[in-house]
Design a protein around this motif. Structure first.
Motif, PDB file in Angstrom:
ATOM      1  N   VAL A  16      14.500 -33.257  12.498  1.00 56.21           N
ATOM      2  CA  VAL A  16      14.616 -33.275  11.033  1.00 56.21           C
ATOM      3  C   VAL A  16      15.005 -31.888  10.530  1.00 56.21           C
ATOM      4  O   VAL A  16      15.877 -31.737   9.663  1.00 56.21           O
ATOM      5  CB  VAL A  16      13.306 -33.772  10.388  1.00 56.21           C
ATOM      6  CG1 VAL A  16      13.321 -33.543   8.878  1.00 56.21           C
ATOM      7  CG2 VAL A  16      13.082 -35.238  10.707  1.00 56.21           C
ATOM      8  N   ALA A  17      14.393 -30.848  11.088  1.00 57.38           N
ATOM      9  CA  ALA A  17      14.702 -29.477  10.676  1.00 57.38           C
ATOM     10  C   ALA A  17      16.148 -29.134  10.997  1.00 57.38           C
ATOM     11  O   ALA A  17      16.860 -28.524  10.187  1.00 57.38           O
ATOM     12  CB  ALA A  17      13.751 -28.498  11.352  1.00 57.38           C
ATOM     13  N   GLU A  18      16.628 -29.552  12.181  1.00 60.57           N
ATOM     14  CA  GLU A  18      18.020 -29.295  12.567  1.00 60.57           C
ATOM     15  C   GLU A  18      18.973 -30.045  11.646  1.00 60.57           C
ATOM     16  O   GLU A  18      20.008 -29.520  11.232  1.00 60.57           O
ATOM     17  CB  GLU A  18      18.243 -29.704  14.018  1.00 60.57           C
ATOM     18  CG  GLU A  18      17.618 -28.765  15.024  1.00 60.57           C
ATOM     19  CD  GLU A  18      17.787 -29.245  16.460  1.00 60.57           C
ATOM     20  OE1 GLU A  18      18.439 -30.305  16.680  1.00 60.57           O
ATOM     21  OE2 GLU A  18      17.271 -28.572  17.358  1.00 60.57           O
ATOM     22  N   GLN A  22      21.762 -28.413   9.278  1.00 65.63           N
ATOM     23  CA  GLN A  22      23.168 -28.811   9.314  1.00 65.63           C
ATOM     24  C   GLN A  22      23.649 -29.241   7.927  1.00 65.63           C
ATOM     25  O   GLN A  22      24.762 -28.927   7.519  1.00 65.63           O
ATOM     26  CB  GLN A  22      23.373 -29.948  10.323  1.00 65.63           C
ATOM     27  CG  GLN A  22      23.279 -29.501  11.762  1.00 65.63           C
ATOM     28  CD  GLN A  22      23.417 -30.678  12.728  1.00 65.63           C
ATOM     29  OE1 GLN A  22      23.460 -31.852  12.322  1.00 65.63           O
ATOM     30  NE2 GLN A  22      23.473 -30.355  14.027  1.00 65.63           N
ATOM     31  N   GLN A  23      22.803 -29.957   7.212  1.00 61.50           N
ATOM     32  CA  GLN A  23      23.156 -30.388   5.853  1.00 61.50           C
ATOM     33  C   GLN A  23      23.343 -29.183   4.947  1.00 61.50           C
ATOM     34  O   GLN A  23      24.288 -29.129   4.153  1.00 61.50           O
ATOM     35  CB  GLN A  23      22.075 -31.335   5.296  1.00 61.50           C
ATOM     36  CG  GLN A  23      22.376 -31.887   3.926  1.00 61.50           C
ATOM     37  CD  GLN A  23      23.579 -32.808   3.921  1.00 61.50           C
ATOM     38  OE1 GLN A  23      23.920 -33.425   4.932  1.00 61.50           O
ATOM     39  NE2 GLN A  23      24.238 -32.896   2.785  1.00 61.50           N
ATOM     40  N   GLN A  24      22.453 -28.195   5.056  1.00 56.94           N
ATOM     41  CA  GLN A  24      22.574 -26.979   4.246  1.00 56.94           C
ATOM     42  C   GLN A  24      23.855 -26.224   4.592  1.00 56.94           C
ATOM     43  O   GLN A  24      24.546 -25.725   3.699  1.00 56.94           O
ATOM     44  CB  GLN A  24      21.352 -26.077   4.449  1.00 56.94           C
ATOM     45  CG  GLN A  24      20.092 -26.589   3.788  1.00 56.94           C
ATOM     46  CD  GLN A  24      18.887 -25.712   4.091  1.00 56.94           C
ATOM     47  OE1 GLN A  24      18.961 -24.809   4.915  1.00 56.94           O
ATOM     48  NE2 GLN A  24      17.765 -25.993   3.422  1.00 56.94           N
ATOM     49  N   GLN A  25      24.173 -26.146   5.892  1.00 53.75           N
ATOM     50  CA  GLN A  25      25.401 -25.469   6.300  1.00 53.75           C
ATOM     51  C   GLN A  25      26.622 -26.209   5.762  1.00 53.75           C
ATOM     52  O   GLN A  25      27.580 -25.598   5.309  1.00 53.75           O
ATOM     53  CB  GLN A  25      25.467 -25.370   7.822  1.00 53.75           C
ATOM     54  CG  GLN A  25      24.503 -24.367   8.418  1.00 53.75           C
ATOM     55  CD  GLN A  25      24.560 -24.343   9.940  1.00 53.75           C
ATOM     56  OE1 GLN A  25      25.203 -25.181  10.563  1.00 53.75           O
ATOM     57  NE2 GLN A  25      23.853 -23.385  10.527  1.00 53.75           N
ATOM     58  N   GLU A  30      30.996 -26.485   1.884  1.00 56.86           N
ATOM     59  CA  GLU A  30      31.676 -27.160   0.780  1.00 56.86           C
ATOM     60  C   GLU A  30      31.680 -26.282  -0.462  1.00 56.86           C
ATOM     61  O   GLU A  30      32.684 -26.190  -1.176  1.00 56.86           O
ATOM     62  CB  GLU A  30      31.007 -28.499   0.480  1.00 56.86           C
ATOM     63  CG  GLU A  30      31.255 -29.551   1.519  1.00 56.86           C
ATOM     64  CD  GLU A  30      30.496 -30.836   1.248  1.00 56.86           C
ATOM     65  OE1 GLU A  30      29.763 -30.901   0.231  1.00 56.86           O
ATOM     66  OE2 GLU A  30      30.634 -31.778   2.045  1.00 56.86           O
ATOM     67  N   SER A  31      30.557 -25.630  -0.714  1.00 56.57           N
ATOM     68  CA  SER A  31      30.463 -24.732  -1.862  1.00 56.57           C
ATOM     69  C   SER A  31      31.442 -23.574  -1.720  1.00 56.57           C
ATOM     70  O   SER A  31      32.156 -23.220  -2.663  1.00 56.57           O
ATOM     71  CB  SER A  31      29.038 -24.205  -2.006  1.00 56.57           C
ATOM     72  OG  SER A  31      28.968 -23.230  -3.016  1.00 56.57           O
TER      73      SER A  31
END
Length: 106
Positions: A16-18, A22-25, A30-31
């Motif tokens: 879940v942490a990984e 990955q979602q944050q990266q 995208e940002s």
């Protein structure tokens, strides 16, 4: 069996942490991409403005040179007209002087 359950729980937490990382990266990428696109749009707009300013500058320069050329041509025509008038007046005065000298001689 307790160790197995604990290891499974820790493994799931790690997954879940990984996934969150990955979602944050992905969101960060995208940002950053959006910021680059916005930056590119800003750069395109700035380039367009610079191009428009350059076109205006060239046009104004050409118009100014053309206006100066027209003024010079007009001034030259005035000078030619003044020279012609002076030439005609000098010729008339010279003829009058010749007539006056001929009358004196008679």
């Amino acid at each position: 069996k307790i160790q197995s359950l604990e290891r499974g729980r820790q493994c799931r937490q790690q997954l879940v942490a990984e996934q969150e990382e990955q979602q944050q990266q992905k969101e960060f990428a995208e940002s950053a991409s959006n910021q680059q696109i916005e930056g590119a749009d800003h750069q395109d707009e700035q380039q367009r403005e610079d191009a428009a300013v350059k076109i205006q500058k060239v046009h104004r320069g050409n118009a100014g040179r053309q206006q100066v050329s027209e003024v010079r041509v007009l001034q030259e025509k005035k000078n030619e007209a003044a020279t012609k008038i002076q030439s005609l007046e000098r010729g008339r005065q010279c003829r009058q002087q010749l007539v006056a000298e001929q009358e004196e001689q008679q």
